[in-house]
Design an enzyme around this catalytic site. Structure first.
Site, mmCIF file in Angstrom:
data_model
loop_
_atom_site.group_PDB
_atom_site.id
_atom_site.type_symbol
_atom_site.label_atom_id
_atom_site.label_comp_id
_atom_site.label_asym_id
_atom_site.label_seq_id
_atom_site.Cartn_x
_atom_site.Cartn_y
_atom_site.Cartn_z
ATOM 1 N N SER A 180 0.799 -1.228 0.000
ATOM 2 C CA SER A 180 0.000 0.000 0.000
ATOM 3 C C SER A 180 0.831 1.278 0.000
ATOM 4 O O SER A 180 0.788 2.078 0.949
ATOM 5 C CB SER A 180 -0.961 -0.048 1.178
ATOM 6 O OG SER A 180 -1.733 -1.211 1.051
ATOM 7 N N ARG A 195 7.446 6.470 -4.329
ATOM 8 C CA ARG A 195 8.008 7.026 -3.093
ATOM 9 C C ARG A 195 7.373 6.289 -1.920
ATOM 10 O O ARG A 195 6.240 5.825 -1.998
ATOM 11 C CB ARG A 195 7.692 8.525 -2.965
ATOM 12 C CG ARG A 195 6.216 8.787 -3.109
ATOM 13 C CD ARG A 195 5.806 10.239 -3.025
ATOM 14 N NE ARG A 195 4.434 10.354 -3.508
ATOM 15 C CZ ARG A 195 4.095 10.785 -4.712
ATOM 16 N NH1 ARG A 195 5.023 11.184 -5.555
ATOM 17 N NH2 ARG A 195 2.831 10.833 -5.089
ATOM 18 N N ASP A 233 -4.038 -1.282 -1.372
ATOM 19 C CA ASP A 233 -5.157 -1.623 -0.474
ATOM 20 C C ASP A 233 -6.485 -1.025 -0.951
ATOM 21 O O ASP A 233 -7.551 -1.621 -0.771
ATOM 22 C CB ASP A 233 -4.863 -1.224 0.991
ATOM 23 C CG ASP A 233 -4.403 0.215 1.159
ATOM 24 O OD1 ASP A 233 -4.270 0.924 0.149
ATOM 25 O OD2 ASP A 233 -4.171 0.629 2.314
#
Ligand code: BGC
Length: 500
Positions: A180, A195, A233
């Site tokens: 996630s 990132r 997610d």
């Protein structure tokens, strides 16, 4: 002699432990506390800083919608609108045993999901707590840890006849990997980490294909699995919620981080035109909306406390929207306001406040507890401040803290409503209405969060805003991940866009 009163009660701490409190309250007595009047004056200032008017919200929605469109049009935008290669909705007939590994903000979870069709499933899972070191150390080590936990889990279940998990020689179980963090995907089983977010910082991972890194770890532990899909997610939540309730069109996570996914028409994703996918096909988009207004800071109403949270984070400038909303940051925003009032000599004069001066000591769970304190004396808040921070509070101060928590929590919910409204208006869902599957600690545990989101939607859209209803989502990172792995297996076996 000052009159002191006694209070007693118990509170359930974020750790789950119940703590009994027996406290004296000294209103405006032994210590030089702030008066009711000064606290009310201060509160007015914070009210104007943290309150979002409906008009301001509508401006945010317009800018948000433009940002979503831009992310679909061009690659490498701040809000990347990531095509996930999850093609359309599940048909409810997906069946079989699948594994899911879910690397979230706080825990690692390993799940065995048995899809039974018709929206039914069974799930067995084990959770492992991630340490702060694991979040910051070398990335490959983190994936090795995931593989090691998966190995223990698979071996335990294979050895247990009753678990129903069986493997033919040479057979490999399909695995959905819920990771996630923002990853740009060229195929469903690939994902380059753009990132880290949510305070993670493991080295040698940004810019790498995390699916490939995890595959390396799976091979190292000789696991009988095949990484079929890399999933966010939110995408998992979208698919799992639709599996059990087909009216779900959008999914949002309000947890340690904050993000949304929805189903888009491929024809409306100009940046993937070159892939030759049918314009009429549908594909889930992982918005990564936590990055909205990052770097430029043009649209969101940031207070000086938000600026401090941002600048002292490990990723200054990034995740601007998430930093105003998600569970990782709300407690810290409140703490910074309190610290300012300590410095100004308004709060806790003559008391030792060093415990409150540590960044991130005020967990967002405390805000939930403060807002849900049912006692007139606000005993829960007494407990929090005496037990965790060793300071005494007056009733006026406690009422002020509770009001502040409410302002910060309400702003988060109203900003969340702006994000949802942007997707609703982009997809034209307002008239027909839709369900929004929502999950995460803030949504599930923060008192009144969902009501405030709904109230925000009505402020944005008027009465029609009631057509958009959030509901507690199914377990997207586990069940959703498994459904997507099953859908992908079937799609590829049928030769449909088998190369992605
Ligand atoms: C991540 C998203 C994730 C969200 C909720 C954010 O920080 O960038 O990928 O969906 O947190 O977990």
């Amino acid at each position: 002699m000052p009159v002191s009163r006694r209070g007693s009660g118990s509170i359930v701490l974020p750790s789950g432990v119940t703590m009994a409190i027996h406290t004296r309250t000294h209103d405006e007595e032994d210590l030089p506390h702030a008066t009711k009047k000064t606290m009310a004056d201060h509160l007015r200032k914070y009210e104007s800083l943290f309150t979002l008017t409906p008009q301001r919200m509508r401006m945010i929605v317009d800018a948000f919608r433009e940002t979503l469109e831009l992310g679909l049009a061009k690659p490498k935008q701040t809000v990347p609108m990531i095509p996930t290669f999850v093609f359309g909705w599940p048909n409810g007939q997906e069946v079989g045993d699948l594994l899911a590994v879910d690397l979230g903000g706080t825990n690692l979870r390993v799940c065995l999901v048995t899809l039974q069709g018709e929206g039914k499933f069974e799930i067995t899972q084990t959770k492992y707590r991630l340490t702060e070191e694991q979040k910051q150390e070398d990335g490959q080590k983190l994936f090795d840890f995931c593989a090691e936990c998966l190995k223990t889990f698979v071996e335990t279940h294979l050895a247990d006849e009753a678990s129903g998990l069986k493997l033919q020689p040479g057979e490999k179980l399909p695995l959905g990997f819920t990771f996630s963090y923002p990853c740009s995907q060229e195929r469903i089983d690939h994902g380059e980490l753009i990132r880290w977010t949510k305070g993670f910082g493991a080295a040698n991972t940004e810019g790498q294909d995390v699916a490939e890194m995890f595959r390396k770890s799976l091979a190292k532990y000789d696991l009988p699995v095949e990484l079929t899909a890399l999933i966010n997610d939110t995408t998992g939540t979208l698919i799992a919620s639709h599996y059990v309730n087909p009216k779900t069109k959008i999914a949002v996570i309000f947890g340690t981080g904050c993000n949304a996914a929805y189903m888009e028409n491929v024809g409306a994703i100009p940046k993937i035109k070159n892939l030759g996918i049918d314009d009429d096909a549908s594909m889930a988009i992982n918005c990564e909306w936590g990055a909205f207004d990052s770097f430029e800071h043009e649209h969101l109403p940031r207070t000086k406390y938000d600026v401090i949270v941002d600048e002292s984070s490990n990723k200054p400038g990034e995740q601007a929207f998430e930093k105003l909303i998600s569970g990782r940051y709300l407690g810290e925003i409140l703490r910074l306001v309190i610290c300012e009032l300590i410095d100004e000599g308004v709060l806790f004069l003559g008391q030792n406040t060093y415990k409150l001066e540590v960044p991130y000591v005020l967990d967002t769970a405390f805000l939930s507890l403060m807002e849900s304190d049912p006692t007139d004396e606000l005993l829960m808040i007494i407990g929090i401040f005496t037990h965790f921070f060793a300071v005494e509070t007056t009733l006026a101060e406690r009422q002020f803290f509770r009001a502040l928590a409410k302002l910060i929590g309400r702003r988060a919910a109203r900003l969340s409503a702006c994000g949802i409204a942007a997707i609703v208006s982009k997809m034209d869902y307002l008239e027909e209405g839709c369900l929004v599957g929502a999950d995460g600690s803030l949504y599930n545990k923060y008192p009144g969060f969902a009501d405030r989101v709904h109230e925000g939607l009505v402020d944005i859209f008027g009465d029609k805003g009631r057509n958009i209803v959030t509901h507690h989502a199914e377990d997207g990172s586990g069940v959703g991940s498994a459904i997507i792995a099953a859908m992908t297996k079937t799609r590829k076996a049928a030769g449909l866009y088998a190369n992605v």
